[in-house]
Design a protein around this motif. Structure first.
Motif, PDB file in Angstrom:
ATOM      1  N   GLU A 124     -72.606  47.884 -43.112  1.00  0.00           N
ATOM      2  CA  GLU A 124     -72.662  47.009 -44.285  1.00  0.00           C
ATOM      3  C   GLU A 124     -71.903  47.641 -45.461  1.00  0.00           C
ATOM      4  O   GLU A 124     -71.098  46.994 -46.133  1.00  0.00           O
ATOM      5  N   LYS A 127     -67.941  47.952 -44.937  1.00  0.00           N
ATOM      6  CA  LYS A 127     -67.200  46.697 -45.151  1.00  0.00           C
ATOM      7  C   LYS A 127     -66.867  46.490 -46.621  1.00  0.00           C
ATOM      8  O   LYS A 127     -65.944  45.755 -46.957  1.00  0.00           O
ATOM      9  N   ARG A 128     -67.668  47.123 -47.496  1.00  0.00           N
ATOM     10  CA  ARG A 128     -67.489  46.867 -48.931  1.00  0.00           C
ATOM     11  C   ARG A 128     -66.574  47.883 -49.623  1.00  0.00           C
ATOM     12  O   ARG A 128     -66.378  47.811 -50.833  1.00  0.00           O
ATOM     13  N   VAL A 182     -66.992  48.155 -36.558  1.00  0.00           N
ATOM     14  CA  VAL A 182     -66.378  47.589 -37.776  1.00  0.00           C
ATOM     15  C   VAL A 182     -64.982  48.198 -37.945  1.00  0.00           C
ATOM     16  O   VAL A 182     -64.725  49.309 -37.479  1.00  0.00           O
ATOM     17  N   GLY A 183     -64.096  47.465 -38.590  1.00  0.00           N
ATOM     18  CA  GLY A 183     -62.748  47.970 -38.857  1.00  0.00           C
ATOM     19  C   GLY A 183     -61.876  47.868 -37.614  1.00  0.00           C
ATOM     20  O   GLY A 183     -61.847  46.848 -36.930  1.00  0.00           O
TER      21      GLY A 183
END
Ligand SMILES: NC(=O)c1ccc[n+]([C@@H]2O[C@H](COP(=O)([O-])OP(=O)(O)OC[C@H]3O[C@@H](n4cnc5c(N)ncnc54)[C@H](O)[C@@H]3O)[C@@H](O)[C@H]2O)c1
Ligand SMILES: C[N+](C)(C)CC=O
Length: 485
Positions: A301, A304-305, A346-347
């Motif tokens: 989470e 991602k930011r 992620v990524g």
């Protein structure tokens, strides 16, 4: 380039364009030296050393020069920080923090210069006097990487000069700007000519010459392991002393009893700071099995930011990778991770934002379900890529943490200080952080166990690297001994 107290172009006349990795614009044109220029600089440093222009100066006077460089770095901090951000893409705040650290390093070694006076030994032989002194090694070749250009140079220049050596510095050919600026400061303080020399150019030419040249007494290198091996081989030609600061694959061990929010926040910073282009990046997360799911979810989470962007924009949290080639290397590791069966959580790609398309950006990337034998777990990716493994006992955490060829740094997160002590005592690494990640400072030594390097920078150990130890014994009542009657 700065050779024998003069600013010179390369003898060949060749130059190199210096690129801003945020937008690929040319920000400077640098001289591109080669072996000939390196030899000229080595000769100047040799003469300056052999004639004693520097090494025989009183240690406190040398210290004053070194301290003064630190003062001028603080004076010109904003300009230096801007140059570093232009050259590397790192955020301006990172660059300013680097410059503060760099000024501290010069002032620390400036202060240490006259506190290295040697010791008197209790000689077991009657009527004798025995003392041990430390002397400068001689001409030092110094080779630095692109990720912390001036900081890594400072860790070498400051102790070498404080100890009375003369130097030839070769910064990374792609990030020379701040090192050039600091040589302007060195000129400004009036260091005797030939004492500090700067040669720009590639590793294969200038770097190789510094490593092999018979007139260089010590080579200090920071960079990749393979380059380190090449330099070590070349240095063996005249048995020069070597100091190697190499890569890492650094474990970040999180126990279930750690403060959850702090450990998540710091795990993020451990790996994604400076786009993961940090030798001591916490690129291997070892998380206790019972909190794995919640921990990874929170991490994803937050990852991602992370705001990628121009290092000069104060909203930017992370800049680009240094070059197209380096990003391609990171991309190939991500591909390897997928093929090895790790889960890409992620990524794993370049960002889509139109304003980032001219820069060498890559999204913060997390792989879960990793196992210790995977290449992405074992090898240094040197980018924004985190691997996650689990453990269920402190013994298993130690085994996993130590299971690479590297031994640079590692961290443990727990509220149980006995557990922290257990881990810290068993990690085969030059630095262990307990409930923290990343701190380094002038006063404490830095360096690697195993294949992460040889020797130490910073601290008094960093000064001692640049000295030879001499035992001077004096017979106070010389007389014939009649062994050979
Ligand atoms: N341990 C530490 O403190 C530390 C600090 C920063 C970076 N690093 C390591 O540095 C690496 C990244 O830096 P890099 O990509 O610039 O490393 P690199 O090894 O490619 O280059 C480092 C320097 O060595 C020079 N060089 C290259 N080939 C050479 C040769 N044959 N002979 C002599 N010099 C040569 C380069 O021109 C450059 O100046 C990573 O592995 C990172 O972990 C380690
Ligand atoms: C040593 N350090 C952490 C400043 C830079 C490593 O890449």
């Amino acid at each position: 380039m700065y050779i024998d107290g003069e600013w010179v172009n390369s003898q060949s006349g060749e130059t190199r364009s210096i690129i801003n990795p945020f937008n690929q614009e040319i920000v400077a044109t640098a001289a591109e030296g080669n072996e000939e220029d390196a030899r000229a600089a080595i000769q100047a440093a040799r003469l300056a050393f052999d004639e004693g222009r520097w090494g025989t100066l009183a240690a406190n006077q040398r210290g004053e020069f070194v301290y003064e460089i630190g003062r001028l770095i603080r004076r010109d901090l904003q300009e230096l920080a801007e140059l570093e951000t232009l050259d590397t893409g790192k955020t301006i705040q990172e660059s300013k923090d680097d410059m503060e650290d760099i000024a501290n390093v010069f002032q620390y070694y400036g202060g240490l210069a006259d506190k290295n006076g040697g010791e008197v030994i209790s000689s077991p032989i009657p009527d004798s006097q025995s003392k041990v002194v430390r002397e400068p090694v001689g001409v030092c070749g110094q080779i630095t990487p692109w990720n912390y250009p001036l900081l890594q140079a400072a860790w070498k220049i400051a102790p070498a000069l404080a100890a009375g050596n003369t130097i030839v510095m070769k910064p990374s050919e792609i990030t020379p700007l701040t090192t050039v600026k600091v040589f302007e400061l060195i000129e400004e303080i009036g260091l005797p000519k030939g004492v500090a020399n700067l040669v720009l150019g590639s590793g294969a030419t200038v770097g190789a010459e510094l490593s092999v040249n018979q007139n260089v007494d010590l080579i200090s290198f920071t960079g990749g392991i393979e380059t380190g091996k090449t330099i070590m081989q070349a240095a063996s030609q005249n048995m020069k002393k070597i100091a190697l600061e190499l890569g890492g694959k650094n474990p970040n061990i999180v126990f279930a009893d750690a403060n959850f929010e702090t450990a998540v926040d710091q795990a993020l910073n451990a790996v994604f700071f400076h786009a993961g282009q940090v030798c001591s990046a916490g690129s291997r997360l070892l998380v206790e099995e019972s909190i794995h799911d919640a921990f990874v979810e929170a991490l994803i989470e937050r990852a991602k930011r992370i705001r990628l962007g121009n290092g000069f924009d104060e909203n930017t949290q992370s800049g680009p990778m240094i070059s197209a080639e380096h990003r391609a290397k990171v991309e190939s590791y991500v591909q390897i991770g997928k093929e090895e069966g790790a889960t890409l959580a992620v990524g794993g790609k370049r960002p889509d934002n139109p304003e980032l398309q001219n820069g060498f950006f890559y999204l913060p990337t997390i792989f879960t379900n990793c196992t210790k034998d995977m290449r992405i777990v074992q090898e240094e990716v040197f980018g924004p890529v985190l691997t996650v493994e689990t453990f269920s006992s402190k013994e298993e955490a130690v085994r996993l943490a130590n299971d690479t060829i590297y031994g640079l740094a590692g961290a443990v997160w727990t509220e149980d200080l006995n557990k922290a002590d257990f881990i810290a005592a068993r990690l085969r690494m030059g630095t262990v952080w307990v409930n923290d990640f990343h701190p380094y400072f002038a006063q404490a030594p830095w360096g690697g166990y195993k294949q992460s390097g040889i020797g130490r920078e910073l601290g008094h150990e960093g000064l001692e690297e640049y000295t030879e130890v001499k035992h001077i014994y004096r017979n106070k009542k010389p007389a014939p001994i009649h062994w050979f009657k």
